[in-house]
Design an enzyme around this catalytic site. Sequence first.
Site, PDB file in Angstrom:
ATOM      1  N   ALA A 142       9.499   3.159   5.665  1.00 38.10           N
ATOM      2  CA  ALA A 142       8.945   3.140   4.313  1.00 38.10           C
ATOM      3  C   ALA A 142       9.650   3.982   3.218  1.00 38.10           C
ATOM      4  CB  ALA A 142       7.593   3.768   4.311  1.00 38.10           C
ATOM      5  N   ALA A 143      11.178   4.007   3.746  1.00 30.71           N
ATOM      6  CA  ALA A 143      11.868   4.850   2.775  1.00 30.71           C
ATOM      7  C   ALA A 143      11.991   4.054   1.508  1.00 30.71           C
ATOM      8  CB  ALA A 143      13.354   5.218   3.363  1.00 30.71           C
ATOM      9  N   GLY A 144      12.340   2.655   1.839  1.00 30.03           N
ATOM     10  CA  GLY A 144      12.526   1.715   0.709  1.00 30.03           C
ATOM     11  C   GLY A 144      11.303   1.665  -0.162  1.00 30.03           C
ATOM     12  N   ASP A 145      10.081   1.599   0.423  1.00 32.39           N
ATOM     13  CA  ASP A 145       8.696   1.789  -0.376  1.00 32.39           C
ATOM     14  C   ASP A 145       8.874   3.120  -1.245  1.00 32.39           C
ATOM     15  OD1 ASP A 145       8.285  -0.567   0.965  1.00 32.39           O
ATOM     16  OD2 ASP A 145       7.078   0.512   2.491  1.00 32.39           O
TER      17      ASP A 145
ATOM     18  N   ALA B  99       0.812  -1.170   0.242  1.00 34.34           N
ATOM     19  CA  ALA B  99      -0.144  -0.050  -0.027  1.00 34.34           C
ATOM     20  C   ALA B  99       0.892   1.084   0.077  1.00 34.34           C
ATOM     21  CB  ALA B  99      -1.114  -0.066   1.404  1.00 34.34           C
TER      22      ALA B  99
HETATM   23  O1  RIB Z   1       8.285  -0.780   4.746  1.00 30.76           O
HETATM   24  C1  RIB Z   1       7.617  -0.131   5.705  1.00 30.76           C
HETATM   25  C2  RIB Z   1       6.134  -0.862   6.134  1.00 30.76           C
HETATM   26  O2  RIB Z   1       6.848  -2.091   6.616  1.00 30.76           O
HETATM   27  C3  RIB Z   1       5.396  -0.299   7.048  1.00 30.76           C
HETATM   28  O3  RIB Z   1       4.642   0.316   6.676  1.00 30.76           O
HETATM   29  C4  RIB Z   1       4.749  -1.562   7.755  1.00 30.76           C
HETATM   30  O4  RIB Z   1       3.462  -1.803   7.565  1.00 30.76           O
HETATM   31  C5  RIB Z   1       5.516  -2.779   7.302  1.00 30.76           C
HETATM   32  O5  RIB Z   1       4.737  -3.479   6.529  1.00 30.76           O
END
Ligand code: RIB
Length: 314
Positions: A254-257, A45
């Site tokens: 979530a930096a990687g995301d 997400a």
């Molecule tokens: O990559 C960060 C995410 O990892 C967080 O938002 C948490 O939900 C975990 O899934």
Amino acid sequence: MSAQKPIIVVGSINTDLVAVTKRLPAVGETVIGSDFQIHPGGKGANQAMAIARLGYPVHLIGRLGNDTFGAELRTYLENSGVDITGVSTSDGASGVAVIVVSARGENSIVLAPGANAKVTPEDIDANISILRTAGLVLAQLEIPLETVEYLAQVCAREGVPLILDPAPAMELPSGIFKDIAWFTPNQTEAAFYLGHNRNGSSPHPPAEMAMTLQSMGCSGVVLKMGADGTYLGPQGGSGSLVPAFSVEAIDTTAAGDAFNAGFATGLMLGKSPLDSAVFAAAVAAISVTRTGAQPSMPNMAEVEEFIKTNHSKL
Ligand code: RIB
């Protein structure tokens, strides 16, 4: 102008329960925190939301539970511009991540997968018409591995490039690598996949790590090294190091995301892999200066302004 092919993200959707504390607790230790926050999260997400915030068309395929968290997450994603036609609801709990963030911005995460564990190969088949429209597919490892493996085969069959964020790190079937266009571990994950040191960092130079990962069969490797930058595996020539933008990190969750969302968006906008990595580094750099997973993701105007101001300092 022809219509933009959407990016499809297949992955987890979580509620993040975040405690902020001076330092991460050691095993068996209790520390007093300073703040508690609840944010929408989940690697899948987060990536989908970040792409939507950059203004690029994106679909999310995943599962929510039929609890209050699930209803809230659905509304949040819908309002963020993510197409959630591919998000189904299962009986039971939605995914929850319990996160501790230190004053230095480091984090540790425990995931209770809930409905994410119920994303099956049937969900991939049920959404095949959406997948066939994709310019790129993004996946991570917070849904069952069997589903990710099947997704990789479907992407290869349909000729859609797959970016796999191999997080959290786990044993992968060797056959999956040939179906991956871009493999994007962070340094800890890369060390795990290379069997260097399963607990953490590796003394091996990034070029060597990227080359060895690439020799496992994937077409491209992006090694995410946080403040040390990003190493892009060789694409017909030699590899490249993209330095990180220097920012004061307050929350690296979530930096990687953020990076993967920026990288995928850059590629879909026609940027080269190298320019996409610079763009992605800017998306990630902005995200770590803000709290929370999804709330920290920047929009396109913010990224463009950031690159204009900071690119010469790279
Ligand atoms: O990559 C960060 C995410 O990892 C967080 O938002 C948490 O939900 C975990 O899934």
